[in-house]
Design a protein around this motif. Structure first.
Motif, short mmCIF file in Angstrom:
data_model
loop_
_atom_site.label_atom_id
_atom_site.label_comp_id
_atom_site.label_asym_id
_atom_site.label_seq_id
_atom_site.Cartn_x
_atom_site.Cartn_y
_atom_site.Cartn_z
N SER A 1 14.55 -18.94 -6.82
CA SER A 1 13.36 -18.45 -6.11
C SER A 1 12.59 -17.43 -6.95
CB SER A 1 13.75 -17.83 -4.77
OG SER A 1 14.54 -16.67 -4.96
N ASP A 2 11.30 -17.40 -6.68
CA ASP A 2 10.42 -16.39 -7.26
C ASP A 2 10.18 -15.39 -6.14
OD1 ASP A 2 8.37 -14.85 -8.24
OD2 ASP A 2 7.02 -16.51 -8.70
N ASN A 3 10.82 -14.20 -6.24
CA ASN A 3 10.91 -13.26 -5.13
C ASN A 3 11.54 -14.00 -3.94
OD1 ASN A 3 9.75 -10.67 -6.15
ND2 ASN A 3 7.99 -12.00 -6.56
N THR A 4 10.80 -14.21 -2.84
CA THR A 4 11.40 -14.90 -1.67
C THR A 4 10.96 -16.36 -1.56
OG1 THR A 4 9.57 -14.09 -0.30
CG2 THR A 4 11.60 -12.77 -0.33
N ASP B 1 21.06 -20.27 4.27
CA ASP B 1 19.79 -19.96 3.59
C ASP B 1 19.14 -18.72 4.19
OD1 ASP B 1 20.04 -22.10 1.87
OD2 ASP B 1 18.84 -23.47 3.09
N ALA B 2 19.25 -18.56 5.50
CA ALA B 2 18.67 -17.39 6.16
C ALA B 2 19.38 -16.11 5.72
CB ALA B 2 18.75 -17.55 7.68
N LYS C 1 22.11 -27.47 10.14
CA LYS C 1 22.10 -26.21 10.88
C LYS C 1 22.88 -25.14 10.11
CE LYS C 1 23.08 -24.41 15.53
NZ LYS C 1 23.66 -24.72 16.85
N GLU C 2 24.05 -25.53 9.58
CA GLU C 2 24.88 -24.61 8.82
C GLU C 2 24.18 -24.19 7.52
OE1 GLU C 2 28.09 -22.22 7.58
OE2 GLU C 2 27.40 -22.93 9.55
N ASN D 1 16.67 -26.31 0.23
CA ASN D 1 15.96 -25.24 -0.47
C ASN D 1 16.31 -25.17 -1.95
OD1 ASN D 1 14.60 -24.50 1.80
ND2 ASN D 1 15.90 -22.74 2.30
N GLY D 2 17.27 -26.00 -2.34
CA GLY D 2 17.68 -26.05 -3.75
C GLY D 2 18.21 -27.43 -4.07
N VAL D 3 19.21 -27.49 -4.94
CA VAL D 3 19.86 -28.77 -5.25
C VAL D 3 21.35 -28.62 -5.01
CG1 VAL D 3 18.16 -29.55 -6.94
CG2 VAL D 3 20.09 -28.15 -7.70
N ARG D 4 22.01 -29.77 -4.75
CA ARG D 4 23.46 -29.79 -4.65
C ARG D 4 23.97 -30.60 -5.84
NH1 ARG D 4 26.14 -29.11 0.11
NH2 ARG D 4 27.16 -31.15 0.12
#
Length: 407
Positions: A392-395, A232-233, A226-227, A309-312
């Motif tokens: 990201s590529d744009n969004t 990310d938002a 959730k966090e 949405n990415g890597v850690r």
């Protein structure tokens, strides 16, 4: 018949030397791989040293243990592969030793026969008589030349035997070294397997702890997700706002697709960024990927799903985050707990560096590849230093493992 035998022995010797050269090259690659795996394992063990466990760290500890087992098993595989290749080398080495022994025996026999014949006609008188009994001067000259060549050939045979003996000794010494290395590898493999078994038992104990309180850990994972979604938002909004502001400044007509209207310079930068796909440097100097991109089951609590949405990237305490490519700082975001995120624009591409304790860049700054942008935050409870990296590529987010070198 003798010519055919010598021809066959020459071909066999050539095949053996080619095989040894090829085997050596292959084992050098395997040895380099094994050495690198050893370095990785030492680094991982130092990074994930066994600290005193707390209940809230169980998932983190299990994740560490799982990665330690994985790296140790990779090392065992590398040792096994090198050991098998060494077996092939030892076998071919032994074949060459056997061949050299046969060659040496043949040379010694020929030389002994030559010495014996020479001894039978060794007296000075017989040599003089051999020359004096010539029918004419030309025949005498030819006989004299023959005697010189015979003496020279005998000397050459003696030198060849000496050289062959040295070569044989070198091969025998090399074989001994290879057998010693083989024993060391077997000993190391046995040690690593023992440690893996120990770590797997430890893993089973921790897993049983998690199983007993699975719902509790699922809630922890859900809270973390959730966090992450909230962060990310915020980053997505920052990118969309930056695109809108950039396009407005360029006098472009607003579009629903939220894409940068690029200048000629920005298009060139984006093109250079694309050309470096798969070759970009890591956003940290040292570390390993502890969470990969995309939707996936939690590595420990399989009934829970995580979205990344990415890597850690887990790294050392005090490590710095660095830009993966030249570009312009698009924004510096302040998150919960005063942690920060830096967004860098590379044409239409944006690289994001999350979980920073402090930053050394400001919005609008030009940065170069590998330039330090801030220090990564270390969690006081888990004692982990983890960088969140998004591309990201744009969004639209991209999988960083496709872009970063050997990620």
């Amino acid at each position: 018949m003798q010519f055919k035998l010598k021809h066959f022995l020459f071909i066999l010797s050539l095949i053996l030397s080619v095989n040894i050269s090829a085997q050596k090259t292959k084992r050098q690659v395997l040895e380099a791989r094994r050495v690198q795996n050893q370095k990785d394992q030492i680094y991982i063990n130092a990074l994930l040293s066994n600290t005193k466990r707390k209940e809230q760290n169980v998932l983190s500890d299990l994740s560490d243990l799982k990665y330690k087992i994985k790296t140790r098993e990779s090392l065992i595989t590398a040792i096994t592969n090198e050991s098998n290749e060494l077996d092939n080398e030892i076998y071919i080495n032994q074949l060459e030793i056997n061949q050299n022994k046969r060659d040496l025996e043949a040379l010694k026999k020929d030389y002994a026969d030559m010495i014996y014949k020479s001894y039978k006609s060794k007296s000075q008188n017989s040599r003089i008589m051999f020359l004096l009994s010539s029918e004419n001067f030309l025949q005498g000259y030819k006989r004299f030349q023959y005697m010189k060549q015979y003496t020279s050939f005998r000397k050459k045979q003696g030198e060849e035997i000496q050289q062959k003996t040295i070569e044989l000794q070198v091969l025998v010494d090399t074989l001994k070294l290879k057998k010693d290395l083989k024993q060391k590898l077997l000993s190391q493999e046995k040690k690593e397997k023992t440690l893996v078994e120990k770590e797997k038992k430890e893993q089973e104990n921790l897993l049983s702890e998690v199983k007993k309180k699975e719902n509790k850990y699922k809630r922890q994972i859900k809270q973390f997700q959730k966090e992450e979604a909230r962060i990310d938002a915020l980053i997505d909004k920052a990118i969309r706002d930056a695109i809108a502001a950039s396009n407005k400044k360029a006098g472009a007509t607003p579009s629903k697709s939220a894409e940068f209207t690029l200048t000629a310079e920005a298009k060139e930068l984006a093109s250079k960024f694309t050309l470096n796909k798969g070759k970009l440097p890591w956003p940290v100097e040292k570390g390993y990927v502890s969470t990969y991109y995309g939707k996936q089951p939690h590595p420990i609590v399989k009934s829970a799903t995580i979205q990344s949405n990415g890597v850690r990237i887990t790294t050392e305490k005090g490590s710095k985050a660095r830009a993966v490519f030249e570009g312009t700082v698009l924004a510096v975001q302040v998150m919960s707990g005063n942690k920060k995120a830096v967004l860098i624009q590379h044409g239409n591409y944006i690289s994001v560096y999350k979980n920073l304790e402090n930053v050394v860049v400001n919005t609008g700054d030009k940065v170069q590849t590998k330039e330090v942008i801030g220090t990564i935050f270390t969690d006081k409870i888990t004692d982990k230093t983890i960088l969140g990296f998004v591309l990201s590529d744009n969004t639209k987010t991209e999988n960083p493992t496709n872009w970063i070198y050997k990620m």
